[in-house]
Design an enzyme around this catalytic site. Structure first.
Site, PDB file in Angstrom:
ATOM      1  N   GLU A   1     102.327  26.053  56.484  1.00  0.00           N
ATOM      2  CA  GLU A   1     103.736  26.467  56.485  1.00  0.00           C
ATOM      3  C   GLU A   1     104.628  25.360  57.040  1.00  0.00           C
ATOM      4  O   GLU A   1     105.714  25.090  56.526  1.00  0.00           O
ATOM      5  CB  GLU A   1     103.918  27.733  57.324  1.00  0.00           C
ATOM      6  CG  GLU A   1     103.262  28.968  56.724  1.00  0.00           C
ATOM      7  CD  GLU A   1     103.248  30.123  57.713  1.00  0.00           C
ATOM      8  OE1 GLU A   1     104.284  30.780  57.859  1.00  0.00           O
ATOM      9  OE2 GLU A   1     102.208  30.341  58.365  1.00  0.00           O
TER      10      GLU A   1
ATOM     11  N   HIS B   1     103.709  31.270  35.739  1.00  0.00           N
ATOM     12  CA  HIS B   1     104.641  32.286  36.266  1.00  0.00           C
ATOM     13  C   HIS B   1     104.000  33.099  37.402  1.00  0.00           C
ATOM     14  O   HIS B   1     104.368  34.239  37.630  1.00  0.00           O
ATOM     15  CB  HIS B   1     105.105  33.247  35.169  1.00  0.00           C
ATOM     16  CG  HIS B   1     105.568  32.569  33.919  1.00  0.00           C
ATOM     17  ND1 HIS B   1     106.886  32.246  33.699  1.00  0.00           N
ATOM     18  CD2 HIS B   1     104.878  32.119  32.838  1.00  0.00           C
ATOM     19  CE1 HIS B   1     106.989  31.649  32.519  1.00  0.00           C
ATOM     20  NE2 HIS B   1     105.790  31.545  31.984  1.00  0.00           N
TER      21      HIS B   1
ATOM     22  N   SER C   1      98.545  35.407  66.194  1.00  0.00           N
ATOM     23  CA  SER C   1      99.843  36.009  66.480  1.00  0.00           C
ATOM     24  C   SER C   1      99.839  36.488  67.920  1.00  0.00           C
ATOM     25  O   SER C   1      98.814  36.928  68.434  1.00  0.00           O
ATOM     26  CB  SER C   1     100.077  37.189  65.533  1.00  0.00           C
ATOM     27  OG  SER C   1     100.979  38.107  66.119  1.00  0.00           O
TER      28      SER C   1
ATOM     29  N   LYS D   1      95.667  38.851  63.220  1.00  0.00           N
ATOM     30  CA  LYS D   1      96.213  37.820  62.338  1.00  0.00           C
ATOM     31  C   LYS D   1      95.624  36.436  62.516  1.00  0.00           C
ATOM     32  O   LYS D   1      95.263  36.014  63.599  1.00  0.00           O
ATOM     33  CB  LYS D   1      97.738  37.746  62.510  1.00  0.00           C
ATOM     34  CG  LYS D   1      98.392  38.990  61.951  1.00  0.00           C
ATOM     35  CD  LYS D   1      99.836  38.756  61.631  1.00  0.00           C
ATOM     36  CE  LYS D   1      99.989  37.852  60.461  1.00  0.00           C
ATOM     37  NZ  LYS D   1     101.383  37.551  60.208  1.00  0.00           N
TER      38      LYS D   1
END
Ligand code: ARG
Length: 457
Positions: A290, A156, A277, A283
């Site tokens: 992704e 979970h 970024s 970043k």
């Protein structure tokens, strides 16, 4: 421009209609398979004395020349010639003269295109299996470095029990092993020759299908010519196997993304597999992971697309089937790229072993140890669970973890608890003791890694 099939027609379609029907824009990917199919076909026609050997020789010279030009990207395809088959046939006739028109004896584009697809997939599936293998090797290498790296195991997405980080990595090894197995098994359904099925009914020429299949390296021929030209199961199966593979890669991608966030901070991806970024200078984004997660959608889409195309199609060939190609090419491209990227990403990532170690020492993932300890001393597990739950609650109130509790507090909860509990509660011991077959105990993980290596060898 006159069509190779133009005899029966009084007028030609307008260009935009031709463009709608043409597949040359994408089926030129099959150029080598189509030429190889033609070479096998014409050799067989010669062997069976259907064409005189001097014609066969001329045609073979022409086809070899086209292969050479194709390898050098010198062929210019045209929409007016509809698809790869007619384009190449036209080029052959332009190159060697009317004798080129004998190539299509005893053959149809229907068995021809099916043959091309079988050849194409057979080669690609072999390459895909090798790429999975390579990725698995990298996983095993990383796993070997982290057998004794403790990490939190989740259910979970809540800390559940401590594990060996290698155990987590190896879970993906076994998923990939099943994927590889599925691709491997599918080869027997890809490795069948439709060539010689003709349009749908076979041919009046005394062809030898097995000989042509041998020339192409196929192990088998379709037993039914109608099935041969209308079967696209092998492509659906490929798309399905690819979907399963992408499901696995997307799960792994998701973990990579989580692990490389500051919240988890379990790993750092190498700069060469990350991006920055355009606005936020701090970043480092896990774009590759992704993208793989995202590309899973197009592979599933391709599977649903083809399943829908073949649904309710009457026998035998229908032009609908031309829609089998783009999704398949796209899937090959997508999974090959995803496997290569993933392998590099995992090979170059840095595992933050210290951070993982700290993590399992600052949570309650050793609570099961306490419950098991009480249960092994005869307390019914349900009661042991209750006692442990209360102690966890006590810790939360005091801002402690179980290992911080003084013995008096533990003994107040249950007089079965003795001072050996502190060893039992250590995450290292917790992992070590999970020595059941396939468990996360170091010994078991080593056994698993050995088995994995044997499979790869
Ligand atoms: N371009 C066609 C396809 O991809 C080749 C087969 C065409 N056959 C036909 N009878 N029109 O399916």
């Amino acid at each position: 421009m006159t069509k190779l099939w133009g005899g029966r027609f009084q007028k030609s379609a307008e260009q935009w209609v031709d463009e709608f029907g043409a597949s040359i824009g994408f089926d030129q990917t099959l150029v080598m398979e189509d030429l190889d199919g033609s070479i096998a076909h014409v050799k067989m026609l010669g062997d069976c004395k259907i064409l005189p050997s001097k014609d066969v020789q001329q045609i073979l010279v022409g086809l070899e020349e086209l292969k050479k030009r194709a390898a050098e990207n010198e062929l210019e395809f045209s929409v007016a010639n509809e698809d790869i088959h007619l384009n190449l046939e036209k080029m052959l006739i332009d190159l060697i003269g009317p004798v080129g028109g004998k190539l299509h004896t005893g053959r149809s584009r229907n068995d021809q295109v099916a043959t091309d697809m079988h050849l194409f997939l057979k080669n690609r599936v072999g390459e895909i299996i090798e790429l999975i293998d390579l990725f698995q090797k990298t996983l095993v290498e990383q796993a070997e470095k982290h057998v004794e790296t403790l990490a939190p195991g989740y259910t979970h997405l809540q800390r559940a029990q401590p594990i060996s980080f290698a155990h987590h990595l190896m879970a993906y090894f076994w998923m990939l092993e099943r994927d590889k197995d599925r691709f491997h098994d599918s080869i027997k359904r890809i490795d069948i020759s439709p060539l010689g099925a003709g349009a749908l009914a076979g041919t009046t020429f005394p062809i030898d299908r097995k000989l042509a299949a041998d020339y192409l390296g196929f192990s088998n021929v379709y037993a039914n010519s109608m099935d041969a030209v209308s079967d696209r199961d092998f492509i659906v199966e490929f798309l399905s196997n690819s979907s399963m593979l992408m499901a696995h890669l997307s799960r792994f991608a998701e973990e990579i993304i989580l692990w490389s966030s500051s919240e988890f901070n379990f790993i750092e991806l190498d700069d060469s597999f990350s991006t920055g970024s355009s606005i936020m200078p701090q970043k480092k984004n896990p774009d590759m992971a992704e993208l793989i997660r995202g590309k899973t959608g197009r592979v599933y889409g391709n599977l649903m697309g083809l399943l829908t195309v073949i649904k309710g199609l009457p026998l035998a060939y229908n032009k609908d089937m031309q829609e089998d190609k783009e999704g398949m090419f796209d899937t090959v491209h997508t999974i090959v790229g995803s496997l290569k990227i993933f392998e590099g990403m995992v090979r170059t990532m840095t595992v933050h072993t210290e951070r993982l170690h700290d993590t399992v020492h600052k949570d309650f993932s050793n609570a099961t140890e306490l419950a098991d300890y009480l249960a092994s001393k005869g307390l019914p597990f349900r009661e042991a669970h209750e006692v442990t739950g209360k102690l966890v609650f006590l810790c939360i109130q005091r801002g402690y973890f179980l290992l911080d509790l003084p013995l008096e507090d533990l003994q107040e909860a249950s007089n079965l608890i003795e001072s050996d509990i502190y060893d039992i509660l250590s995450p290292l011991a917790a992992v070590k003791r999970r020595n059941s077959l396939g468990g996360t105990g170091f010994e078991q993980v080593k056994i698993q890694i050995n088995e994995a290596k044997n499979r790869l060898a």
